[in-house]
Design a protein around this motif. Structure first.
Motif, PDB file in Angstrom:
ATOM      1  N   ALA A  13       0.830  -1.196   0.000  1.00  0.00           N
ATOM      2  CA  ALA A  13       0.000   0.000   0.000  1.00  0.00           C
ATOM      3  C   ALA A  13       0.866   1.250   0.000  1.00  0.00           C
ATOM      4  N   GLU A  14       0.423   2.261  -0.739  1.00  0.00           N
ATOM      5  CA  GLU A  14       1.143   3.536  -0.839  1.00  0.00           C
ATOM      6  C   GLU A  14       0.119   4.667  -0.763  1.00  0.00           C
ATOM      7  N   THR A  15       0.341   5.626   0.112  1.00  0.00           N
ATOM      8  CA  THR A  15      -0.547   6.783   0.220  1.00  0.00           C
ATOM      9  C   THR A  15      -0.216   7.769  -0.897  1.00  0.00           C
ATOM     10  N   PHE A  16      -1.168   7.981  -1.793  1.00  0.00           N
ATOM     11  CA  PHE A  16      -0.912   8.856  -2.943  1.00  0.00           C
ATOM     12  C   PHE A  16      -1.690  10.164  -2.867  1.00  0.00           C
ATOM     13  N   GLY A  17      -2.556  10.311  -1.898  1.00  0.00           N
ATOM     14  CA  GLY A  17      -3.305  11.556  -1.762  1.00  0.00           C
ATOM     15  C   GLY A  17      -3.823  11.752  -0.352  1.00  0.00           C
ATOM     16  N   ALA A  18      -3.873  12.996   0.101  1.00  0.00           N
ATOM     17  CA  ALA A  18      -4.459  13.339   1.396  1.00  0.00           C
ATOM     18  C   ALA A  18      -4.813  14.809   1.373  1.00  0.00           C
ATOM     19  N   GLY A  19      -5.865  15.181   2.066  1.00  0.00           N
ATOM     20  CA  GLY A  19      -6.236  16.584   2.078  1.00  0.00           C
ATOM     21  C   GLY A  19      -7.365  16.884   3.030  1.00  0.00           C
ATOM     22  N   PRO A  20      -7.567  18.165   3.345  1.00  0.00           N
ATOM     23  CA  PRO A  20      -8.608  18.583   4.280  1.00  0.00           C
ATOM     24  C   PRO A  20      -9.981  18.624   3.623  1.00  0.00           C
ATOM     25  N   LEU A  21     -11.019  18.573   4.435  1.00  0.00           N
ATOM     26  CA  LEU A  21     -12.387  18.716   3.951  1.00  0.00           C
ATOM     27  C   LEU A  21     -12.722  20.184   3.733  1.00  0.00           C
ATOM     28  N   PRO A  22     -13.556  20.483   2.749  1.00  0.00           N
ATOM     29  CA  PRO A  22     -14.031  21.860   2.601  1.00  0.00           C
ATOM     30  C   PRO A  22     -15.064  22.168   3.683  1.00  0.00           C
ATOM     31  N   ASP A  23     -15.357  23.416   3.862  1.00  0.00           N
ATOM     32  CA  ASP A  23     -16.261  23.850   4.921  1.00  0.00           C
ATOM     33  C   ASP A  23     -17.650  23.228   4.811  1.00  0.00           C
ATOM     34  N   GLU A  24     -18.070  22.896   3.599  1.00  0.00           N
ATOM     35  CA  GLU A  24     -19.430  22.373   3.420  1.00  0.00           C
ATOM     36  C   GLU A  24     -19.642  21.045   4.139  1.00  0.00           C
ATOM     37  N   PHE A  25     -18.546  20.372   4.517  1.00  0.00           N
ATOM     38  CA  PHE A  25     -18.677  19.098   5.213  1.00  0.00           C
ATOM     39  C   PHE A  25     -18.384  19.200   6.708  1.00  0.00           C
ATOM     40  N   LYS A  26     -18.262  20.418   7.214  1.00  0.00           N
ATOM     41  CA  LYS A  26     -17.866  20.565   8.615  1.00  0.00           C
ATOM     42  C   LYS A  26     -18.918  20.013   9.569  1.00  0.00           C
ATOM     43  N   ASP A  27     -20.172  19.989   9.143  1.00  0.00           N
ATOM     44  CA  ASP A  27     -21.239  19.494  10.012  1.00  0.00           C
ATOM     45  C   ASP A  27     -21.707  18.096   9.632  1.00  0.00           C
ATOM     46  N   ALA A  28     -21.018  17.456   8.712  1.00  0.00           N
ATOM     47  CA  ALA A  28     -21.403  16.099   8.294  1.00  0.00           C
ATOM     48  C   ALA A  28     -21.198  15.126   9.441  1.00  0.00           C
TER      49      ALA A  28
ATOM     50  N   GLU B  38      -6.326   7.221 -11.046  1.00  0.00           N
ATOM     51  CA  GLU B  38      -6.128   7.178 -12.497  1.00  0.00           C
ATOM     52  C   GLU B  38      -5.011   8.131 -12.900  1.00  0.00           C
ATOM     53  N   ASP B  39      -5.064   9.351 -12.379  1.00  0.00           N
ATOM     54  CA  ASP B  39      -4.035  10.342 -12.704  1.00  0.00           C
ATOM     55  C   ASP B  39      -2.671   9.911 -12.169  1.00  0.00           C
ATOM     56  N   TYR B  40      -2.659   9.368 -10.975  1.00  0.00           N
ATOM     57  CA  TYR B  40      -1.394   9.038 -10.332  1.00  0.00           C
ATOM     58  C   TYR B  40      -0.651   7.906 -11.047  1.00  0.00           C
ATOM     59  N   VAL B  41      -1.377   6.868 -11.436  1.00  0.00           N
ATOM     60  CA  VAL B  41      -0.715   5.725 -12.069  1.00  0.00           C
ATOM     61  C   VAL B  41      -0.651   5.861 -13.585  1.00  0.00           C
ATOM     62  N   GLY B  42      -1.251   6.934 -14.129  1.00  0.00           N
ATOM     63  CA  GLY B  42      -1.198   7.170 -15.570  1.00  0.00           C
ATOM     64  C   GLY B  42      -2.124   6.275 -16.356  1.00  0.00           C
ATOM     65  N   SER B  43      -3.371   6.178 -15.908  1.00  0.00           N
ATOM     66  CA  SER B  43      -4.305   5.239 -16.510  1.00  0.00           C
ATOM     67  C   SER B  43      -5.653   5.907 -16.724  1.00  0.00           C
ATOM     68  N   ASP B  44      -6.520   5.270 -17.517  1.00  0.00           N
ATOM     69  CA  ASP B  44      -7.919   5.653 -17.533  1.00  0.00           C
ATOM     70  C   ASP B  44      -8.701   4.620 -16.716  1.00  0.00           C
ATOM     71  N   GLN B  45      -9.993   4.862 -16.536  1.00  0.00           N
ATOM     72  CA  GLN B  45     -10.770   3.976 -15.687  1.00  0.00           C
ATOM     73  C   GLN B  45     -10.841   2.563 -16.247  1.00  0.00           C
ATOM     74  N   SER B  46     -10.943   2.447 -17.559  1.00  0.00           N
ATOM     75  CA  SER B  46     -11.044   1.135 -18.197  1.00  0.00           C
ATOM     76  C   SER B  46      -9.821   0.276 -17.899  1.00  0.00           C
ATOM     77  N   LEU B  47      -8.642   0.857 -18.075  1.00  0.00           N
ATOM     78  CA  LEU B  47      -7.418   0.102 -17.831  1.00  0.00           C
ATOM     79  C   LEU B  47      -7.243  -0.203 -16.347  1.00  0.00           C
ATOM     80  N   LEU B  48      -7.555   0.776 -15.505  1.00  0.00           N
ATOM     81  CA  LEU B  48      -7.400   0.585 -14.066  1.00  0.00           C
ATOM     82  C   LEU B  48      -8.272  -0.559 -13.562  1.00  0.00           C
ATOM     83  N   MET B  49      -9.470  -0.697 -14.107  1.00  0.00           N
ATOM     84  CA  MET B  49     -10.376  -1.755 -13.675  1.00  0.00           C
ATOM     85  C   MET B  49      -9.890  -3.140 -14.084  1.00  0.00           C
ATOM     86  N   ARG B  50      -8.981  -3.196 -15.039  1.00  0.00           N
ATOM     87  CA  ARG B  50      -8.435  -4.480 -15.485  1.00  0.00           C
ATOM     88  C   ARG B  50      -7.056  -4.745 -14.896  1.00  0.00           C
ATOM     89  N   SER B  51      -6.633  -3.882 -13.994  1.00  0.00           N
ATOM     90  CA  SER B  51      -5.302  -4.008 -13.405  1.00  0.00           C
ATOM     91  C   SER B  51      -5.373  -4.608 -12.008  1.00  0.00           C
TER      92      SER B  51
END
Length: 277
Positions: free
Chosen positions: A79-94, A114-127
């Motif tokens: 496993a490799e962490t390829f993305g992380a980020g904060p929530l926008p304000d619209e989800f503060k009360d979720a 898809e962007d990170y591994v250089g693929s489209d959804q079709s190829l990623l689903m077969r990987s």
């Protein structure tokens, strides 16, 4: 066959920062770290670190949060962490574990992968690559933590067991021709049914995921179970026949997905061809 269902997780952001984690103050919690967990991560309100590697189990990825210890990315890991980020304000009360946001997370992390591994959804689903996602613990959530972590794992796609990843998966599937991708990163089945165990295509197998077909557009309503299966079967028959070069006879299969996946943006079915390998 119904494929992967988006699993429960916490609320997530509309914006996920890829390869750039913004530090949040605070790291608290009084829960003792379980075996294999990093005490510094447990109940932390800080954003997860991007670029870190771990070894995750199927039990790990079924949870809403994860604090497993890091392992060096040049050592065995799945496993490799390829993305992380904060929530926008619209989800503060979720609410913690909000299902609608969970569906969004499934779709967003998939697009980022898809962007990170250089693929489209079709190829990623077969990987052999798939994504999992985690949020803060409930205690950290109550203390104001609002973030999401996206991990790529070497397996899980169509139920395949986890395999080790390279030092980084960035652009791993970015090739001019699909045939240039090593078989160990493509998904196959050990038997002549799509429900049989999934393995890398470098292993012995009897079916290969060869194409995908689209069952609907972004604004279309879910087709329903029977119509989804019927359309997938019809489309995949023609798609696999063409992929095989129009033989006199052939065997094929298909994987269709349910309403939860549809709501998360998956409008595809996967087409499988019986092979002689």
């Amino acid at each position: 066959m119904i494929g992967h269902t988006p699993r429960r997780t916490t609320s997530v952001a509309l914006l996920i920062v890829v390869l750039a984690a913004l530090a949040l103050s605070g790291c608290g919690g009084d829960r003792a770290a379980a075996e294999g967990e990093d005490p510094k991560q447990v109940d932390s309100t800080a954003l997860p670190e991007v670029g870190k590697c771990r070894n995750l189990s199927h039990d790990d990825v079924s949870e809403a949060y994860n604090f497993d210890k890091y392992v060096p990315c040049d050592e065995p890991h799945n496993a490799e962490t390829f993305g992380a980020g904060p929530l926008p304000d619209e989800f503060k009360d979720a609410g913690y574990g909000d299902e609608k946001v969970n569906e969004w997370a499934f779709s967003q992390c998939r697009k980022l992968l898809e962007d990170y591994v250089g693929s489209d959804q079709s190829l990623l689903m077969r990987s052999m690559l798939s994504h999992v996602y985690f949020g803060p613990s409930e205690k950290a959530w109550d203390e104001g933590a609002r973030w999401i972590r996206c991990d790529v794992v070497g397996g899980g796609q169509q139920g395949a067991e986890y395999v080790d990843l390279p030092t980084t998966t960035r652009n791993l599937l970015k090739v001019k021709k699909v045939e240039d991708i090593e078989d160990r990163w493509m998904v196959c089945a050990t038997g002549k049914t799509v429900t049989s165990p999934k393995v890398p295509c470098s292993d012995s197998h009897k079916m290969r995921a060869v194409t995908t077909i689209k069952l609907g557009e972004a604004k279309d309503k879910f087709l329903g179970v029977e119509d989804s299966k019927k359309k997938a079967a019809q489309y995949c028959r023609g798609s696999v026949n063409a992929w095989l070069g129009y033989p006199e006879s052939f065997e094929y299969g298909y994987t269709w997905f349910g309403e939860k996946e549809w709501k998360a943006g998956n409008r595809w079915a996967i087409c499988w061809a019986a092979t002689k390998e």
